[in-house]
Design a protein around this motif. Structure first.
Motif, PDB file in Angstrom:
ATOM      1  N   TYR A  27       0.856  -1.352  -0.082  1.00 53.54           N
ATOM      2  CA  TYR A  27       0.048   0.186  -0.057  1.00 53.54           C
ATOM      3  C   TYR A  27       0.996   1.206  -0.061  1.00 53.54           C
ATOM      4  CZ  TYR A  27      -4.254  -2.657   0.743  1.00 53.54           C
ATOM      5  OH  TYR A  27      -5.405  -3.522   0.700  1.00 53.54           O
ATOM      6  N   GLU A  28       2.095   1.003   0.761  1.00 48.71           N
ATOM      7  CA  GLU A  28       2.925   2.362   0.574  1.00 48.71           C
ATOM      8  C   GLU A  28       3.405   2.539  -0.743  1.00 48.71           C
ATOM      9  OE1 GLU A  28       6.924   3.655   2.985  1.00 48.71           O
ATOM     10  OE2 GLU A  28       4.910   3.262   4.249  1.00 48.71           O
ATOM     11  N   GLU A  29       3.880   1.496  -1.509  1.00 48.39           N
ATOM     12  CA  GLU A  29       4.190   1.674  -3.076  1.00 48.39           C
ATOM     13  C   GLU A  29       3.107   2.458  -3.603  1.00 48.39           C
ATOM     14  OE1 GLU A  29       7.223   1.708  -5.729  1.00 48.39           O
ATOM     15  OE2 GLU A  29       7.403   1.107  -3.566  1.00 48.39           O
ATOM     16  N   LEU A  30       2.042   1.962  -3.233  1.00 46.15           N
ATOM     17  CA  LEU A  30       0.617   2.433  -4.244  1.00 46.15           C
ATOM     18  C   LEU A  30       0.621   3.790  -3.903  1.00 46.15           C
ATOM     19  CD1 LEU A  30      -1.659   1.714  -5.901  1.00 46.15           C
ATOM     20  CD2 LEU A  30      -2.999   1.704  -3.900  1.00 46.15           C
ATOM     21  N   LEU A  31       0.829   4.425  -2.795  1.00 47.95           N
ATOM     22  CA  LEU A  31       0.864   5.876  -2.451  1.00 47.95           C
ATOM     23  C   LEU A  31       1.973   6.579  -2.895  1.00 47.95           C
ATOM     24  CD1 LEU A  31      -0.488   7.898  -0.638  1.00 47.95           C
ATOM     25  CD2 LEU A  31       1.018   7.220   1.133  1.00 47.95           C
ATOM     26  N   VAL A  32       3.230   5.977  -2.942  1.00 45.86           N
ATOM     27  CA  VAL A  32       4.394   6.493  -3.658  1.00 45.86           C
ATOM     28  C   VAL A  32       4.097   7.002  -5.312  1.00 45.86           C
ATOM     29  CG1 VAL A  32       6.817   6.201  -4.353  1.00 45.86           C
ATOM     30  CG2 VAL A  32       5.923   5.775  -1.944  1.00 45.86           C
ATOM     31  N   ASN A  33       3.613   5.805  -5.652  1.00 48.43           N
ATOM     32  CA  ASN A  33       3.474   5.807  -7.254  1.00 48.43           C
ATOM     33  C   ASN A  33       2.365   6.955  -7.796  1.00 48.43           C
ATOM     34  OD1 ASN A  33       5.411   3.836  -7.930  1.00 48.43           O
ATOM     35  ND2 ASN A  33       3.785   2.140  -7.717  1.00 48.43           N
ATOM     36  N   HIS A  34       1.257   7.054  -6.722  1.00 49.40           N
ATOM     37  CA  HIS A  34       0.298   7.890  -6.962  1.00 49.40           C
ATOM     38  C   HIS A  34       0.726   9.527  -6.701  1.00 49.40           C
ATOM     39  CE1 HIS A  34      -4.080   9.701  -7.025  1.00 49.40           C
ATOM     40  NE2 HIS A  34      -3.702  10.080  -6.124  1.00 49.40           N
ATOM     41  N   VAL A  35       1.579   9.529  -5.951  1.00 51.63           N
ATOM     42  CA  VAL A  35       2.272  10.799  -5.676  1.00 51.63           C
ATOM     43  C   VAL A  35       3.235  11.207  -6.952  1.00 51.63           C
ATOM     44  CG1 VAL A  35       4.068  12.164  -4.321  1.00 51.63           C
ATOM     45  CG2 VAL A  35       2.410  10.886  -3.233  1.00 51.63           C
ATOM     46  N   LYS A  36       3.981  10.193  -7.257  1.00 48.76           N
ATOM     47  CA  LYS A  36       4.558  10.561  -8.539  1.00 48.76           C
ATOM     48  C   LYS A  36       3.959  10.751  -9.819  1.00 48.76           C
ATOM     49  CE  LYS A  36       8.779   7.980  -6.906  1.00 48.76           C
ATOM     50  NZ  LYS A  36       9.775   6.662  -7.231  1.00 48.76           N
ATOM     51  N   ASP A  37       2.753  10.030  -9.827  1.00 47.04           N
ATOM     52  CA  ASP A  37       1.949  10.238 -11.131  1.00 47.04           C
ATOM     53  C   ASP A  37       1.261  11.598 -11.085  1.00 47.04           C
ATOM     54  OD1 ASP A  37       0.522   9.139 -13.325  1.00 47.04           O
ATOM     55  OD2 ASP A  37      -1.160   9.307 -12.171  1.00 47.04           O
ATOM     56  N   LEU A  38       1.030  12.276  -9.923  1.00 48.37           N
ATOM     57  CA  LEU A  38       0.249  13.345  -9.940  1.00 48.37           C
ATOM     58  C   LEU A  38       1.504  14.386 -10.375  1.00 48.37           C
ATOM     59  CD1 LEU A  38      -1.944  13.245  -6.831  1.00 48.37           C
ATOM     60  CD2 LEU A  38      -2.846  13.395  -9.090  1.00 48.37           C
TER      61      LEU A  38
ATOM     62  N   LEU B 244      -6.642   7.321   2.602  1.00 52.02           N
ATOM     63  CA  LEU B 244      -6.503   5.958   2.434  1.00 52.02           C
ATOM     64  C   LEU B 244      -6.467   4.802   3.492  1.00 52.02           C
ATOM     65  CD1 LEU B 244      -5.448   4.147  -0.057  1.00 52.02           C
ATOM     66  CD2 LEU B 244      -3.102   4.826   0.604  1.00 52.02           C
ATOM     67  N   ALA B 245      -5.879   5.280   4.599  1.00 52.99           N
ATOM     68  CA  ALA B 245      -6.106   4.535   5.736  1.00 52.99           C
ATOM     69  C   ALA B 245      -7.539   4.070   6.188  1.00 52.99           C
ATOM     70  CB  ALA B 245      -5.314   5.007   7.044  1.00 52.99           C
ATOM     71  N   VAL B 246      -8.423   5.108   6.062  1.00 53.49           N
ATOM     72  CA  VAL B 246      -9.949   4.840   6.331  1.00 53.49           C
ATOM     73  C   VAL B 246     -10.599   4.110   5.241  1.00 53.49           C
ATOM     74  CG1 VAL B 246     -11.884   6.209   6.626  1.00 53.49           C
ATOM     75  CG2 VAL B 246      -9.841   7.093   7.679  1.00 53.49           C
ATOM     76  N   ALA B 247     -10.156   4.337   4.115  1.00 59.94           N
ATOM     77  CA  ALA B 247     -10.937   3.737   3.010  1.00 59.94           C
ATOM     78  C   ALA B 247     -10.509   2.007   3.027  1.00 59.94           C
ATOM     79  CB  ALA B 247     -10.373   4.117   1.785  1.00 59.94           C
ATOM     80  N   LEU B 248      -9.294   1.764   3.463  1.00 63.50           N
ATOM     81  CA  LEU B 248      -8.848   0.440   3.498  1.00 63.50           C
ATOM     82  C   LEU B 248      -8.931  -0.188   4.980  1.00 63.50           C
ATOM     83  CD1 LEU B 248      -5.399   0.689   1.668  1.00 63.50           C
ATOM     84  CD2 LEU B 248      -7.655  -0.148   0.767  1.00 63.50           C
ATOM     85  N   ASN B 249      -9.549   0.663   5.916  1.00 63.46           N
ATOM     86  CA  ASN B 249      -9.962  -0.014   7.294  1.00 63.46           C
ATOM     87  C   ASN B 249      -8.616  -0.327   7.971  1.00 63.46           C
ATOM     88  OD1 ASN B 249     -11.678  -0.455   9.429  1.00 63.46           O
ATOM     89  ND2 ASN B 249     -12.094  -2.482   8.784  1.00 63.46           N
ATOM     90  N   ILE B 250      -7.642   0.526   7.787  1.00 69.86           N
ATOM     91  CA  ILE B 250      -6.221  -0.023   8.351  1.00 69.86           C
ATOM     92  C   ILE B 250      -6.268   0.755   9.743  1.00 69.86           C
ATOM     93  CG2 ILE B 250      -3.772   0.358   8.346  1.00 69.86           C
ATOM     94  CD1 ILE B 250      -4.141   0.146   5.048  1.00 69.86           C
TER      95      ILE B 250
END
Length: 376
Positions: free
Chosen positions: A77-88, A107-113
């Motif tokens: 999930y952290e890699e997903l967050l990093v890729n989203h930041v770079k993509d934007l 993201l933490a709330v949506a994934l119930n983490i």
């Protein structure tokens, strides 16, 4: 007796194996808590907490944790967050720090983490931010440059591909050498310089630094450089009705200048510059020259096109709204030149206390910055 500085252990400096061994020895009473702490270099409080938890029948993790906060997201999930930041960022829509912390919370709330984020502010905290940035050194907090929507939309694959296809055709047909490939571009300078960061007391709320005036006139300068680093002497356009030779005191050698009420480049001046360019580039039928430039209207008049045909100069324009990526001078020379020019203005202000920079000082200041930037 000399006082010895107390040595502090770095948090999490112990390893998992040593901790397990130390806990087993304390639980089986083969060693005291203090002895195990010293021998295996584990903080006494950490060892005490692990032993107490095991005695109470609780599950214990022996993996070191850095500080009070553990990682919220799994590596996936952290890699997903990093890729989203770079993509934007690649889409010219980079996140501000506040937006990033809000995104991490959502993201933490949506994934119930499970998390320790601030639910009132609906955002992650500074500890998460600093840990995240430390784990990803390829990301940093940057100051973005303004970019219009037209530039963002104009720089696209079909446009860029077409530019390089046409460039390849010209290169194949004429086989230009690096010394015969030039790029020209205009920029503006003012007698009111921009300031760099300065050193000042922390207690001072607002730090001031002198400028020559509140607002300054814009002087246009046309620079031209070849692919092998040879510069054509600059061309100045001063915002005046009539030209005065004093304006070019201490100017770069063999540079020329014109006067125009608004200080703008026009088709007549560009034709004058083309003659200036021919004097130094020496194009001929056996030795043609390629000139890369932007699509400004002053570059495309019939007089300019006819002059180029007569003198074996091949013009090639970058696609609209792409110069911030495809213009070599914009990518390499202009920013160092501007920084050096502002430094020259600051030095002039310090050396001439109480005076202000005028149009008659500009050429000399440009010369200092131009010499520094073109020889770097």
């Amino acid at each position: 007796m000399e006082n010895k500085e107390k040595e502090y252990k770095k948090k999490g400096s112990w390893n998992e194996t040593n901790l397990k061994t130390a806990v087993d020895l304390v639980l089986t009473k083969q060693m005291s808590l203090r002895q195990a702490s010293v021998k295996y270099d584990i903080p006494k409080s950490t060892l005490h907490d692990k032993v107490a938890s095991l005695n109470a029948g609780k599950e214990v993790s022996f993996v070191p944790k850095m500080g009070r906060f553990s990682k919220t997201f799994s590596p996936e999930y952290e890699e997903l967050l990093v890729n989203h930041v770079k993509d934007l960022s690649n889409r010219c829509l980079p996140l501000m720090k506040k937006e990033f912390l809000k995104l991490a919370y959502d993201l933490a709330v949506a994934l119930n983490i499970p998390h320790r984020f601030n639910c009132e502010k609906s955002a992650a905290g500074k500890h998460f931010y600093y840990d995240f940035m430390a784990r990803h050194p390829d990301l940093s907090l940057r100051t973005p440059e303004s970019m219009s929507m037209m530039r963002a939309v104009g720089f696209n694959k079909p446009q860029v591909d077409l530019f390089f296809i046409n460039l390849d055709k010209l290169m194949t047909l004429y086989n230009f050498s690096p010394s015969n490939i030039y790029n020209c571009d205009e920029t503006g300078v003012s007698c009111v310089q921009k300031h760099q960061k300065v050193i000042a007391p922390k207690t001072v709320r607002q730090v001031g630094k002198l400028t020559s005036a509140e607002r300054g006139k814009n002087i246009t300068i046309l620079f031209c450089m070849s692919a092998n680093g040879y510069f054509i002497p600059p061309f100045f356009v001063f915002p005046r009705q009539r030209m005065n030779d004093r304006l070019m005191i201490n100017a770069p050698a063999q540079s020329i200048a014109m006067a125009q009420p608004k200080g703008w480049m026009n088709s007549d001046f560009f034709l004058q510059w083309m003659k200036h360019f021919t004097k130094f580039s020496h194009p001929s039928k056996e030795n043609p020259v390629l000139l890369l430039l932007d699509g400004h209207s002053s570059h495309k008049t019939l007089d300019v096109i006819n002059f180029c045909r007569e003198h074996h100069i091949h013009l090639m324009s970058s696609p609209p709204h792409t110069t911030h990526k495809l213009q070599p001078l914009d990518r390499t020379f202009m920013k160092p030149f501007k920084n050096a020019y502002h430094e020259q203005c600051d030095m002039w202000m310090r050396a001439n206390a109480g005076a202000r920079i005028t149009d008659y000082d500009i050429a000399g200041l440009v010369n200092g910055a131009y010499t520094k930037s073109s020889s770097a």
